[in-house]
Design an enzyme around this catalytic site. Sequence first.
Site, PDB file in Angstrom:
ATOM      1  N   GLU A  64      52.475  36.904  39.339  1.00  0.00           N
ATOM      2  CA  GLU A  64      52.525  35.701  38.500  1.00  0.00           C
ATOM      3  C   GLU A  64      52.047  34.474  39.278  1.00  0.00           C
ATOM      4  O   GLU A  64      51.306  33.644  38.735  1.00  0.00           O
ATOM      5  CB  GLU A  64      53.947  35.491  37.972  1.00  0.00           C
ATOM      6  CG  GLU A  64      54.053  34.463  36.894  1.00  0.00           C
ATOM      7  CD  GLU A  64      53.306  34.824  35.620  1.00  0.00           C
ATOM      8  OE1 GLU A  64      52.439  34.010  35.211  1.00  0.00           O
ATOM      9  OE2 GLU A  64      53.568  35.877  35.043  1.00  0.00           O
ATOM     10  N   GLU A  71      44.303  30.767  37.651  1.00  0.00           N
ATOM     11  CA  GLU A  71      44.064  30.038  36.402  1.00  0.00           C
ATOM     12  C   GLU A  71      43.825  28.551  36.662  1.00  0.00           C
ATOM     13  O   GLU A  71      42.910  27.955  36.096  1.00  0.00           O
ATOM     14  CB  GLU A  71      45.245  30.208  35.448  1.00  0.00           C
ATOM     15  CG  GLU A  71      45.267  31.544  34.753  1.00  0.00           C
ATOM     16  CD  GLU A  71      46.365  31.641  33.713  1.00  0.00           C
ATOM     17  OE1 GLU A  71      47.199  30.716  33.614  1.00  0.00           O
ATOM     18  OE2 GLU A  71      46.385  32.654  33.001  1.00  0.00           O
TER      19      GLU A  71
END
Length: 122
Positions: A64, A71
């Site tokens: 994550e 991102e």
Amino acid sequence: MKRPLIQSFTCAIRGIYIATATERNFKIHLIAAVIAVALGIFLGLSAVGWCLIVFAISLVLMAECMNTALERMCDEISGGEKSDIIRNAKDIAAGAVWLAAIAALVIGIIVLIIPLIQKLAG
């Protein structure tokens, strides 16, 4: 110039704080981790069981964090413009998180859920 070791740890802790403060999915994974640890304590897991649970939790949280970093970097690089390359990179990173979460789920079922059902069944 190399930065002091303590500064490296501070940066890492800051990164975990940012992920926790800003990422919904990271919070969800942390809640799942707390539940897994609580179940592990309740069931009195063996050392091997704890190793598997710690591995699963770490794998998901690391994935994550890496997904979030990628991102954000992709968003910065693209300047918000649509790009198939950026989209593919972000989707692949999200897929890595999904794979880690599935692996953690399987580990959780084997190490926690099946023994919990057996314990509750008597």
